[in-house]
Design a protein around this motif. Structure first.
Motif, PDB file in Angstrom:
ATOM      1  N   LEU A  45      -7.888   6.627 -11.807  1.00  0.00           N
ATOM      2  CA  LEU A  45      -7.944   7.054 -10.418  1.00  0.00           C
ATOM      3  C   LEU A  45      -6.540   7.411  -9.956  1.00  0.00           C
ATOM      4  O   LEU A  45      -5.632   6.581 -10.012  1.00  0.00           O
ATOM      5  CB  LEU A  45      -8.523   5.939  -9.538  1.00  0.00           C
ATOM      6  CG  LEU A  45      -9.886   5.378  -9.970  1.00  0.00           C
ATOM      7  CD1 LEU A  45     -10.325   4.264  -9.024  1.00  0.00           C
ATOM      8  CD2 LEU A  45     -10.937   6.479 -10.022  1.00  0.00           C
ATOM      9  N   ARG A  46      -6.366   8.648  -9.512  1.00  0.00           N
ATOM     10  CA  ARG A  46      -5.047   9.123  -9.100  1.00  0.00           C
ATOM     11  C   ARG A  46      -5.016   9.346  -7.595  1.00  0.00           C
ATOM     12  O   ARG A  46      -6.005   9.762  -6.998  1.00  0.00           O
ATOM     13  CB  ARG A  46      -4.698  10.421  -9.844  1.00  0.00           C
ATOM     14  CG  ARG A  46      -4.631  10.222 -11.359  1.00  0.00           C
ATOM     15  CD  ARG A  46      -4.331  11.504 -12.101  1.00  0.00           C
ATOM     16  NE  ARG A  46      -4.258  11.248 -13.534  1.00  0.00           N
ATOM     17  CZ  ARG A  46      -3.165  10.870 -14.168  1.00  0.00           C
ATOM     18  NH1 ARG A  46      -2.033  10.723 -13.484  1.00  0.00           N
ATOM     19  NH2 ARG A  46      -3.175  10.650 -15.465  1.00  0.00           N
ATOM     20  N   ALA A  47      -3.867   9.073  -6.995  1.00  0.00           N
ATOM     21  CA  ALA A  47      -3.717   9.246  -5.550  1.00  0.00           C
ATOM     22  C   ALA A  47      -2.242   9.396  -5.220  1.00  0.00           C
ATOM     23  O   ALA A  47      -1.366   8.997  -5.998  1.00  0.00           O
ATOM     24  CB  ALA A  47      -4.306   8.054  -4.806  1.00  0.00           C
ATOM     25  N   ASP A  48      -1.982   9.988  -4.066  1.00  0.00           N
ATOM     26  CA  ASP A  48      -0.596  10.124  -3.622  1.00  0.00           C
ATOM     27  C   ASP A  48       0.012   8.766  -3.283  1.00  0.00           C
ATOM     28  O   ASP A  48       1.219   8.563  -3.410  1.00  0.00           O
ATOM     29  CB  ASP A  48      -0.522  11.029  -2.393  1.00  0.00           C
ATOM     30  CG  ASP A  48      -0.893  12.472  -2.719  1.00  0.00           C
ATOM     31  OD1 ASP A  48      -0.724  12.881  -3.889  1.00  0.00           O
ATOM     32  OD2 ASP A  48      -1.372  13.174  -1.807  1.00  0.00           O
ATOM     33  N   ALA A  49      -0.824   7.835  -2.830  1.00  0.00           N
ATOM     34  CA  ALA A  49      -0.362   6.484  -2.505  1.00  0.00           C
ATOM     35  C   ALA A  49      -1.399   5.486  -2.987  1.00  0.00           C
ATOM     36  O   ALA A  49      -2.607   5.735  -2.886  1.00  0.00           O
ATOM     37  CB  ALA A  49      -0.136   6.328  -1.008  1.00  0.00           C
ATOM     38  N   VAL A  50      -0.933   4.376  -3.523  1.00  0.00           N
ATOM     39  CA  VAL A  50      -1.804   3.314  -4.026  1.00  0.00           C
ATOM     40  C   VAL A  50      -1.492   2.038  -3.260  1.00  0.00           C
ATOM     41  O   VAL A  50      -0.316   1.663  -3.117  1.00  0.00           O
ATOM     42  CB  VAL A  50      -1.592   3.083  -5.534  1.00  0.00           C
ATOM     43  CG1 VAL A  50      -2.424   1.898  -6.024  1.00  0.00           C
ATOM     44  CG2 VAL A  50      -1.942   4.337  -6.325  1.00  0.00           C
ATOM     45  N   VAL A  51      -2.533   1.375  -2.749  1.00  0.00           N
ATOM     46  CA  VAL A  51      -2.372   0.110  -2.045  1.00  0.00           C
ATOM     47  C   VAL A  51      -2.992  -1.000  -2.877  1.00  0.00           C
ATOM     48  O   VAL A  51      -4.173  -0.938  -3.227  1.00  0.00           O
ATOM     49  CB  VAL A  51      -3.030   0.138  -0.650  1.00  0.00           C
ATOM     50  CG1 VAL A  51      -2.865  -1.217   0.043  1.00  0.00           C
ATOM     51  CG2 VAL A  51      -2.428   1.246   0.205  1.00  0.00           C
ATOM     52  N   LEU A  52      -2.184  -1.976  -3.224  1.00  0.00           N
ATOM     53  CA  LEU A  52      -2.640  -3.127  -3.995  1.00  0.00           C
ATOM     54  C   LEU A  52      -3.108  -4.198  -3.015  1.00  0.00           C
ATOM     55  O   LEU A  52      -2.311  -4.852  -2.362  1.00  0.00           O
ATOM     56  CB  LEU A  52      -1.495  -3.650  -4.864  1.00  0.00           C
ATOM     57  CG  LEU A  52      -1.801  -4.809  -5.807  1.00  0.00           C
ATOM     58  CD1 LEU A  52      -2.869  -4.423  -6.818  1.00  0.00           C
ATOM     59  CD2 LEU A  52      -0.539  -5.251  -6.526  1.00  0.00           C
ATOM     60  N   ALA A  53      -4.432  -4.349  -2.894  1.00  0.00           N
ATOM     61  CA  ALA A  53      -5.021  -5.313  -1.956  1.00  0.00           C
ATOM     62  C   ALA A  53      -6.114  -6.073  -2.683  1.00  0.00           C
ATOM     63  O   ALA A  53      -7.290  -5.997  -2.336  1.00  0.00           O
ATOM     64  CB  ALA A  53      -5.566  -4.587  -0.727  1.00  0.00           C
TER      65      ALA A  53
ATOM     66  N   HIS B 262       2.071   0.360  -2.705  1.00  0.00           N
ATOM     67  CA  HIS B 262       2.201  -0.500  -1.541  1.00  0.00           C
ATOM     68  C   HIS B 262       1.333  -1.741  -1.727  1.00  0.00           C
ATOM     69  O   HIS B 262       0.317  -1.703  -2.424  1.00  0.00           O
ATOM     70  CB  HIS B 262       1.800   0.256  -0.275  1.00  0.00           C
ATOM     71  CG  HIS B 262       2.553   1.533  -0.084  1.00  0.00           C
ATOM     72  ND1 HIS B 262       3.646   1.644   0.744  1.00  0.00           N
ATOM     73  CD2 HIS B 262       2.378   2.759  -0.657  1.00  0.00           C
ATOM     74  CE1 HIS B 262       4.111   2.875   0.693  1.00  0.00           C
ATOM     75  NE2 HIS B 262       3.368   3.572  -0.146  1.00  0.00           N
ATOM     76  N   VAL B 263       1.734  -2.826  -1.083  1.00  0.00           N
ATOM     77  CA  VAL B 263       1.065  -4.114  -1.269  1.00  0.00           C
ATOM     78  C   VAL B 263       0.567  -4.638   0.068  1.00  0.00           C
ATOM     79  O   VAL B 263       1.261  -4.540   1.089  1.00  0.00           O
ATOM     80  CB  VAL B 263       2.019  -5.138  -1.921  1.00  0.00           C
ATOM     81  CG1 VAL B 263       1.349  -6.509  -2.043  1.00  0.00           C
ATOM     82  CG2 VAL B 263       2.470  -4.648  -3.290  1.00  0.00           C
TER      83      VAL B 263
ATOM     84  N   PRO C   4      -6.618  -6.756  10.058  1.00  0.00           N
ATOM     85  CA  PRO C   4      -6.595  -5.527  10.861  1.00  0.00           C
ATOM     86  C   PRO C   4      -5.181  -5.053  11.203  1.00  0.00           C
ATOM     87  O   PRO C   4      -4.850  -3.873  11.038  1.00  0.00           O
ATOM     88  CB  PRO C   4      -7.384  -5.926  12.127  1.00  0.00           C
ATOM     89  CG  PRO C   4      -8.277  -7.023  11.680  1.00  0.00           C
ATOM     90  CD  PRO C   4      -7.462  -7.796  10.685  1.00  0.00           C
ATOM     91  N   LEU C   5      -4.330  -5.979  11.667  1.00  0.00           N
ATOM     92  CA  LEU C   5      -2.959  -5.601  12.008  1.00  0.00           C
ATOM     93  C   LEU C   5      -2.174  -5.223  10.759  1.00  0.00           C
ATOM     94  O   LEU C   5      -1.443  -4.221  10.747  1.00  0.00           O
ATOM     95  CB  LEU C   5      -2.262  -6.745  12.741  1.00  0.00           C
ATOM     96  CG  LEU C   5      -0.760  -6.539  13.021  1.00  0.00           C
ATOM     97  CD1 LEU C   5      -0.539  -5.304  13.878  1.00  0.00           C
ATOM     98  CD2 LEU C   5      -0.167  -7.776  13.683  1.00  0.00           C
TER      99      LEU C   5
ATOM    100  N   ALA D  71      -0.599   1.090   6.507  1.00  0.00           N
ATOM    101  CA  ALA D  71      -0.987   2.505   6.611  1.00  0.00           C
ATOM    102  C   ALA D  71       0.086   3.316   7.338  1.00  0.00           C
ATOM    103  O   ALA D  71       0.437   4.426   6.907  1.00  0.00           O
ATOM    104  CB  ALA D  71      -2.323   2.610   7.337  1.00  0.00           C
ATOM    105  N   ASP D  72       0.625   2.775   8.415  1.00  0.00           N
ATOM    106  CA  ASP D  72       1.690   3.480   9.136  1.00  0.00           C
ATOM    107  C   ASP D  72       2.936   3.623   8.266  1.00  0.00           C
ATOM    108  O   ASP D  72       3.644   4.638   8.335  1.00  0.00           O
ATOM    109  CB  ASP D  72       2.038   2.739  10.427  1.00  0.00           C
ATOM    110  CG  ASP D  72       0.971   2.902  11.505  1.00  0.00           C
ATOM    111  OD1 ASP D  72       0.054   3.726  11.314  1.00  0.00           O
ATOM    112  OD2 ASP D  72       1.048   2.183  12.522  1.00  0.00           O
ATOM    113  N   GLY D  73       3.215   2.588   7.442  1.00  0.00           N
ATOM    114  CA  GLY D  73       4.348   2.678   6.540  1.00  0.00           C
ATOM    115  C   GLY D  73       4.171   3.787   5.513  1.00  0.00           C
ATOM    116  O   GLY D  73       5.112   4.517   5.188  1.00  0.00           O
TER     117      GLY D  73
END
Length: 246
Positions: free
Chosen positions: A44-52, A176-177, A190-191, A197-199
Motif C-alpha cells: 500500500l503506497r501513499a504520500d503520507a503514512v500514519v502509524l496508529a 507519522h505516529v 479526536p484531538l 492530520a494538521d501536521g
C-alpha cells in the motif's frame, strides 16, 4: 474522498526508501516510507503514512511503546433484583485499585487490573478475576450477590511517561505516529488525530505546534546533556527536601 477499509489483513512491515529520505532531506520531493506491506502480500503506497497500531506500533517501528495488560468484568443483578438499581450505584465509583461503572440495565462493569509484565497475553485469568472481585465487593458489598456475567482483557499502548507519541518519525520523512495513549485513547484520539492530520498538511497553528512538541516521537531517545556541577549542599534540611522533591 472517502476511505477504503481492508478487513482480515494486518500491516506486517514498512518498506523504507533510504534514497528518497536522503533526497527529501536535501530539499527534494518524495517520502521515505515507500509502502506498507500487509499480511496478504499487498503493498500500500501513499504520500503520507500514519502509524496508529495501538499496542502493536513497535512491531513496525522501534518506538518507546509497550503493552500493559488490563482485565475487566461485568456483573449482573441477581434474579428479583430491580433491574435498574445497579447495586445502588448512581455514578462511577473509584476504590482501592478498582472502579465500578453502573449501567442503565442494572449491570456493573468492574475494572481494571494493570499487568505490565504480561506482554501481549490477552487471556482473562483466575487471578485477575479474583483480584477484581475482591476489590469490587470491598468497595460495594452488595455486589457479592451479583452474577459474574462476562470477563475480558485488553492491552493498553503505553510509553515510559504514559503520554502519547505524536507527529513525524525522524526515520522517515512521510511517516507519522499516533500511538501510546495508555488508558485515554477514546478521550484523546479526536484531538490527537486533528493535530497529526494538521501536521501532515502543514496546517498547524503556532499554539498547536507547541502542544504537539510535548509528545515528540523521539523524546525518549534524545541524549541529555551532562548536568552542571551541583552547588554545595545547603545546610537547611528544608532546602535539601525541596531539591529532592524536584
Amino acid at each position: 474522498l472517502g476511505v477504503r477499509v481492508l478487513e482480515g489483513v494486518s500491516a506486517c512491515s514498512l518498506n523504507l526508501d533510504v534514497e528518497a529520505a536522503a533526497k527529501g532531506a536535501a530539499g527534494g520531493s518524495g517520502g521515505a516510507a515507500a509502502a506498507v506491506i500487509t499480511s496478504d502480500g499487498a503493498e500500500l503506497r501513499a504520500d503520507a503514512v500514519v502509524l496508529a497500531c495501538g499496542a502493536w506500533a513497535r512491531e513496525l517501528l522501534p518506538l518507546a511503546s509497550f503493552p500493559i495488560k488490563g482485565q475487566m468484568l461485568r456483573l449482573r443483578p441477581p434474579p428479583g433484583h430491580a433491574q435498574r438499581e445497579a447495586g445502588g450505584l448512581q455514578r462511577t465509583l473509584f476504590g482501592d485499585g478498582v472502579y465500578l461503572i453502573p449501567r442503565r440495565d442494572g449491570a456493573v462493569v468492574v475494572g481494571a487490573t494493570e499487568e505490565p509484565g504480561a506482554g501481549y497475553d490477552r487471556r482473562a485469568t483466575a487471578g485477575g478475576v479474583a483480584q477484581l472481585l475482591d476489590k469490587a465487593v470491598a468497595a460495594a458489598p452488595v455486589l457479592a450477590d451479583f452474577t459474574l456475567d462476562e470477563v475480558w482483557a485488553g492491552l493498553r499502548p503505553t510509553t515510559p511517561d504514559r503520554m502519547p507519541l505524536l507527529g513525524r518519525a525522524s526515520s522517515a520523512l512521510n511517516l507519522h505516529v499516533a500511538a501510546g495513549y495508555h488508558r485515554n485513547g477514546i478521550l484523546l484520539s479526536p484531538l490527537c488525530a486533528k493535530l497529526v492530520a494538521d501536521g501532515i498538511e502543514g496546517a498547524l497553528t503556532e499554539q498547536d505546534a507547541a502542544l504537539l512538541a510535548h509528545f515528540e516521537v523521539e523524546r525518549f531517545s534524545r541524549v541529555q546533556p551532562s548536568p552542571a556541577a551541583p552547588p554545595a549542599p545547603a545546610t537547611s534540611s528544608a532546602s535539601a527536601l525541596s531539591r529532592g522533591a524536584a
